[in-house]
Design an enzyme around this catalytic site. Structure first.
Site, PDB file in Angstrom:
ATOM      1  N   GLU A 261      42.647  33.903  47.029  1.00  0.00           N
ATOM      2  CA  GLU A 261      43.782  33.287  46.327  1.00  0.00           C
ATOM      3  C   GLU A 261      44.725  34.338  45.738  1.00  0.00           C
ATOM      4  O   GLU A 261      45.925  34.124  45.643  1.00  0.00           O
ATOM      5  CB  GLU A 261      43.296  32.322  45.242  1.00  0.00           C
ATOM      6  CG  GLU A 261      42.477  32.985  44.146  1.00  0.00           C
ATOM      7  CD  GLU A 261      41.997  32.022  43.061  1.00  0.00           C
ATOM      8  OE1 GLU A 261      42.408  30.859  43.060  1.00  0.00           O
ATOM      9  OE2 GLU A 261      41.201  32.442  42.208  1.00  0.00           O
TER      10      GLU A 261
ATOM     11  N   GLU B 272      38.776  20.384  38.493  1.00  0.00           N
ATOM     12  CA  GLU B 272      39.300  21.499  37.682  1.00  0.00           C
ATOM     13  C   GLU B 272      39.197  21.064  36.226  1.00  0.00           C
ATOM     14  O   GLU B 272      39.660  19.976  35.872  1.00  0.00           O
ATOM     15  CB  GLU B 272      40.752  21.789  38.052  1.00  0.00           C
ATOM     16  CG  GLU B 272      41.432  22.842  37.179  1.00  0.00           C
ATOM     17  CD  GLU B 272      40.706  24.186  37.191  1.00  0.00           C
ATOM     18  OE1 GLU B 272      40.615  24.799  38.247  1.00  0.00           O
ATOM     19  OE2 GLU B 272      40.205  24.600  36.109  1.00  0.00           O
TER      20      GLU B 272
ATOM     21  N   HIS C 148      33.885  27.547  40.768  1.00  0.00           N
ATOM     22  CA  HIS C 148      34.900  28.597  40.583  1.00  0.00           C
ATOM     23  C   HIS C 148      35.016  28.929  39.103  1.00  0.00           C
ATOM     24  O   HIS C 148      34.675  28.115  38.250  1.00  0.00           O
ATOM     25  CB  HIS C 148      36.242  28.166  41.166  1.00  0.00           C
ATOM     26  CG  HIS C 148      36.314  28.451  42.641  1.00  0.00           C
ATOM     27  ND1 HIS C 148      37.350  29.130  43.218  1.00  0.00           N
ATOM     28  CD2 HIS C 148      35.427  28.185  43.626  1.00  0.00           C
ATOM     29  CE1 HIS C 148      37.109  29.249  44.520  1.00  0.00           C
ATOM     30  NE2 HIS C 148      35.960  28.684  44.798  1.00  0.00           N
ATOM     31  N   GLU C 149      35.464  30.149  38.833  1.00  0.00           N
ATOM     32  CA  GLU C 149      35.453  30.687  37.466  1.00  0.00           C
ATOM     33  C   GLU C 149      34.073  30.421  36.862  1.00  0.00           C
ATOM     34  O   GLU C 149      33.937  29.850  35.769  1.00  0.00           O
ATOM     35  CB  GLU C 149      36.561  30.079  36.594  1.00  0.00           C
ATOM     36  CG  GLU C 149      37.951  30.378  37.086  1.00  0.00           C
ATOM     37  CD  GLU C 149      38.360  29.510  38.287  1.00  0.00           C
ATOM     38  OE1 GLU C 149      38.031  28.323  38.284  1.00  0.00           O
ATOM     39  OE2 GLU C 149      38.989  30.040  39.225  1.00  0.00           O
TER      40      GLU C 149
ATOM     41  N   HIS D 290      36.952  17.991  44.118  1.00  0.00           N
ATOM     42  CA  HIS D 290      37.230  19.118  43.229  1.00  0.00           C
ATOM     43  C   HIS D 290      37.407  18.633  41.804  1.00  0.00           C
ATOM     44  O   HIS D 290      38.062  17.623  41.575  1.00  0.00           O
ATOM     45  CB  HIS D 290      38.519  19.814  43.707  1.00  0.00           C
ATOM     46  CG  HIS D 290      38.948  20.970  42.855  1.00  0.00           C
ATOM     47  ND1 HIS D 290      40.212  21.073  42.335  1.00  0.00           N
ATOM     48  CD2 HIS D 290      38.287  22.064  42.437  1.00  0.00           C
ATOM     49  CE1 HIS D 290      40.302  22.207  41.636  1.00  0.00           C
ATOM     50  NE2 HIS D 290      39.152  22.817  41.686  1.00  0.00           N
TER      51      HIS D 290
ATOM     52  N   GLU E 262      32.610  31.268  43.162  1.00  0.00           N
ATOM     53  CA  GLU E 262      33.617  32.321  43.215  1.00  0.00           C
ATOM     54  C   GLU E 262      33.119  33.456  42.314  1.00  0.00           C
ATOM     55  O   GLU E 262      32.124  34.080  42.641  1.00  0.00           O
ATOM     56  CB  GLU E 262      34.960  31.736  42.777  1.00  0.00           C
ATOM     57  CG  GLU E 262      36.135  32.641  42.963  1.00  0.00           C
ATOM     58  CD  GLU E 262      37.296  32.185  42.121  1.00  0.00           C
ATOM     59  OE1 GLU E 262      37.088  31.789  40.963  1.00  0.00           O
ATOM     60  OE2 GLU E 262      38.443  32.218  42.608  1.00  0.00           O
TER      61      GLU E 262
ATOM     62  N   GLU F  90      37.693  38.259  37.895  1.00  0.00           N
ATOM     63  CA  GLU F  90      38.720  38.270  38.945  1.00  0.00           C
ATOM     64  C   GLU F  90      39.603  39.521  38.877  1.00  0.00           C
ATOM     65  O   GLU F  90      40.809  39.448  38.637  1.00  0.00           O
ATOM     66  CB  GLU F  90      39.528  36.972  38.878  1.00  0.00           C
ATOM     67  CG  GLU F  90      38.629  35.764  39.117  1.00  0.00           C
ATOM     68  CD  GLU F  90      39.341  34.428  39.040  1.00  0.00           C
ATOM     69  OE1 GLU F  90      40.573  34.406  38.891  1.00  0.00           O
ATOM     70  OE2 GLU F  90      38.648  33.392  39.119  1.00  0.00           O
TER      71      GLU F  90
HETATM   72  C1  NOJ Z   1      41.357  28.635  40.728  1.00  0.00           C
HETATM   73  C2  NOJ Z   1      40.403  28.507  41.862  1.00  0.00           C
HETATM   74  O1  NOJ Z   1      39.832  29.749  42.190  1.00  0.00           O
HETATM   75  C3  NOJ Z   1      41.135  27.915  43.045  1.00  0.00           C
HETATM   76  O2  NOJ Z   1      40.280  27.858  44.162  1.00  0.00           O
HETATM   77  C4  NOJ Z   1      41.692  26.571  42.670  1.00  0.00           C
HETATM   78  O3  NOJ Z   1      42.476  26.102  43.735  1.00  0.00           O
HETATM   79  C5  NOJ Z   1      42.563  26.662  41.427  1.00  0.00           C
HETATM   80  N1  NOJ Z   1      41.875  27.339  40.386  1.00  0.00           N
HETATM   81  C6  NOJ Z   1      42.976  25.280  40.931  1.00  0.00           C
HETATM   82  O4  NOJ Z   1      41.870  24.613  40.422  1.00  0.00           O
HETATM   83 CA    CA Z   2      39.652  31.690  40.625  1.00  0.00          CA
END
Ligand code: NOJ
Ligand code: CA
Length: 679
Positions: free
Chosen positions: A487, A379, A462-463, A377, A481, A175
């Protein structure tokens, strides 16, 4: 080593070193323009070089390995051709930038031997580049093999090439903005890395089919070389493998022009065919979500007065998405674990229980009734242990709910510690940390894909680990991503206008990107605030075409679309699945124009973007079939400028056919988008 064995190796080296004829092998592409030459030097070191149309691209570059528990395999080697063949086949993508992909290459399988051990090198030479990989069989090692270094080099022939590269081994993974520099300035870079030579050739170095191995980064060396460096595990070991295995393909994509580079399918071609069988349940589409509001501070993931993921807010989004005929709805913050410092409290995440204000069952039912795909989602904050312990149960639940799409996330790092992500508990209770692009995490990401596929779930990661074409083998690995996405415009110093004109030639040479374009409220914190989006609105629309993703987000809030329904029409029209994709023109960091034909349709969509410079583009509609089309052009106004006047946009309708041309002006930081609908 016994004296005898040493003597034997020395003799082989001598033979290999002087027998010039027998120690040189070469293979050329079907069009005979690209050549790969393998040579053994005086020390019995095996080197390769690459040329295109008679011009040297890669000078003599080393191949081989060092191991922590075995002798190196680098010198004293001989080579022997085992097999050669030509393959020409066309395969179909279930979804993608194009429906049909031609896979046409010349292949050689070469055995490298140190007199005791053998290691195969498989080389495929395509018209658009080269892939090679090492193939280990069981006889190479008795037990677990510990790779301490892969010695593959890429010695760029044109030392004056300009490079676009992304510094590797950094806290925030992929990133960051790309650096443009001389070759000598490359310290250590992720791949894809793209070079433009002084003779205007383009070279992208990357890898394909990264499975159960560490990812390759490129370390600059004094003589203009780039050396493969495998990302180390916590204990310094780069790769641990038992039994027979293949490394990922090392790839060089070659283009005589920028558009030729962008047309390459080589990374996909080097991956295995679809292993999942019927994947008709995977449907590309445009999605919106309870997401941007969190990033600009209007909502929170945590419970409290700003909580985004409530049942009523989810229904409001689903209604909006359904009313406008979009496809998916993403909800973040729906589950337990967001309260407090969610990056630090990775182990608090619970993937099967919703927050008390979000009725998961009801939202799954409501979305289905409104014909909207629910995208849940997860995380993890890098708490991979916590995630893996819950993964199967969580994915089972999502399957029961009829959820086919999951966005995963791996934000997180351990402050001040050089390794990040993934807590990994050792038997003695110690926790060690791993890079997100080492073998341990490569395997974790793969586990998520495989477990999800079993339950008909597709992943937007993502990540993530960088793409290496595995979407061919696992079409549920839809998008990801692995980029400095939209973001960053919400809460950092933002992305410069050139950023998205670099991505197609670098990050996206690897595969689709969930960049999350389509924000209309560019000055979301007011004109004075430095947080803003450094594009015009027309460029936000164009990004929906240029930055390919089979799950493409329209990232803004419903109220901002409601305010500009005439511009929102483009987002309603544009698809996320293509019959054909044609890069029309562009250059790295300057501008890019794409025309794409909608899958199973006569309609086309064109997107053009520029960096901070205004420029005119002469669009030739010769890609259209016979017949009449209605084109709707969304372009920058004459006074538009990302900095001083980003909202100035003109919408025009015109009749076009395949004889038409159109001059279009792009503002600084601007672009244009066109829907071309068959009459
Ligand atoms: C980073 C992600 O790129 C983003 O899309 C997400 O909203 C946040 N983390 C929270 O999980
Ligand atoms: Ca991210």
């Amino acid at each position: 080593m016994t004296l005898n064995k040493f003597f034997f190796i020395a003799v082989i080296a001598l033979l290999a070193g002087c027998a010039d004829q027998s120690s040189t092998l070469s293979v050329s592409s079907p069009d005979e323009q690209v050549s790969f030459v393998l040579q053994v030097n005086q020390q019995g070191g095996v080197h390769y070089s690459v040329s295109k149309s008679g011009e040297q691209i890669i000078n003599q570059s080393q191949l081989g390995f060092r191991f922590a528990n075995a002798e190196s395999f680098a010198n004293g080697l001989s080579v022997r051709l085992i097999e050669e063949r030509t393959v020409d086949e066309t395969w179909e993508q279930p979804w993608g930038e194009r429906q049909f992909v031609r896979n046409h290459y010349s292949e050689q399988l070469v055995e490298l031997s140190d007199g005791i051990r053998t290691l195969d090198l498989r080389i495929r030479v395509f018209d658009d580049g080269i892939g090679f990989r090492y193939e280990f069989d069981e006889q190479f090692h008795d037990s677990e093999l510990l790779i301490s270094d892969e010695l593959t080099q890429f010695n760029i022939a044109d030392r004056n090439s300009q490079v676009h590269w992304l510094k590797a081994l950094q806290k925030d993974r992929y990133e960051y903005e790309y650096t443009r520099s001389d070759l000598d300035a490359v310290s250590v870079s992720h791949t894809p890395l793209t070079l433009k030579t002084t003779s205007d050739r383009y070279i992208t170095i990357h890898e394909a089919a990264l499975i159960d191995y560490s990812s390759m980064v490129l370390r600059g060396s004094a003589n203009g070389g780039l050396n493969a460096e495998l990302v180390a595990a916590y204990d310094g070991i780069k790769v641990r493998r038992t039994g027979a295995f293949n490394t990922p393909w090392r790839t060089l994509q070659l283009g005589d022009s920028a558009t030729q580079l962008l047309s390459s399918n080589m990374v996909l071609n080097l991956n295995e065919p679809n292993k999942l069988g019927d994947v008709s349940w995977i449907k590309p589409g445009i999605y919106m979500g309870i997401w941007w509001g969190m990033h600009i501070g209007e909502n929170s993931w945590a419970t409290g007065p700003k909580l985004g993921a409530t049942t009523s807010e989810a229904k409001r989004y689903i209604d909006f998405i359904s009313e406008h005929g979009l496809d998916g709805f993403l909800v973040e913050g729906w589950n337990h674990g967001w309260d407090g410092d969610w990056i630090a409290n990775a182990n608090a995440f619970d993937f099967t229980h919703a927050n008390p204000f979000f009725d998961l069952l009801e939202i799954a039912r409501y979305a289905e009734a409104k014909n909207v795909e629910l995208i849940l989602h997860n995380e993890t904050s890098g708490g991979v242990g916590n995630y893996e312990r819950q993964m199967e149960q969580a994915y089972d639940l999502y399957q029961e709910l009829g959820v086919h799409y999951l966005k995963t996330g791996y934000v997180g790092f351990f402050n001040g510690y050089p390794r990040e992500l993934s807590d990994k508990m050792m038997s003695d209770g110690r926790v060690v940390y791993e890079w997100n692009h080492g073998q341990f995490m490569v395997n974790h990401y793969q586990k998520s894909i495989v477990e999800a596929a079993k339950r008909e779930i597709a992943i937007n990661m993502h990540e993530p680990i960088k793409p290496t074409g595995l979407r061919r083998t696992y079409p549920n690995f839809m998008t990801r991503e692995g980029v400095r996405g939209q973001e960053y415009n919400a809460w950092s110093d933002g992305n410069q206008p050139a950023h998205t004109t670099i991505l197609p030639f670098t990050r996206m040479m690897a595969g689709p990107v969930d960049f999350t374009p389509g924000v209309f409220d560019l000055l979301f914190k007011g004109e004075e605030d430095p947080s803003r989006i450094r594009t015009t609105i027309a460029k936000q629309l164009a990004l929906m075409v240029v930055l390919y993703s089979p799950l493409q987000m329209a990232a803004d809030l419903p109220r901002n679309y409601d305010e500009k329904l005439e511009l929102f029409q483009f987002i309603k029209d544009v698809p996320a699945d293509w019959q054909k994709s044609l890069p029309l023109d562009g250059d790295v960091g300057e501008f890019v124009v794409y025309a794409r034909q909608q899958r199973d349709s006569d309609n086309w969509f064109v997107g053009g973007i520029t960096n901070e410079q205004a420029r005119s583009f002469e669009l030739n509609f010769d890609f259209l079939d016979e017949g009449d089309y209605l084109a709707t052009l969304y372009r920058d106004g004459a006074d538009a400028d990302w900095q001083s006047n980003p909202y100035s946009t003109v919408i025009e309708s015109l009749e076009v056919n395949n004889q038409s041309t159109l001059g279009i002006d792009m503002a600084p930081g601007g672009g244009f988008a066109i829907s071309v609908i068959k009459r």
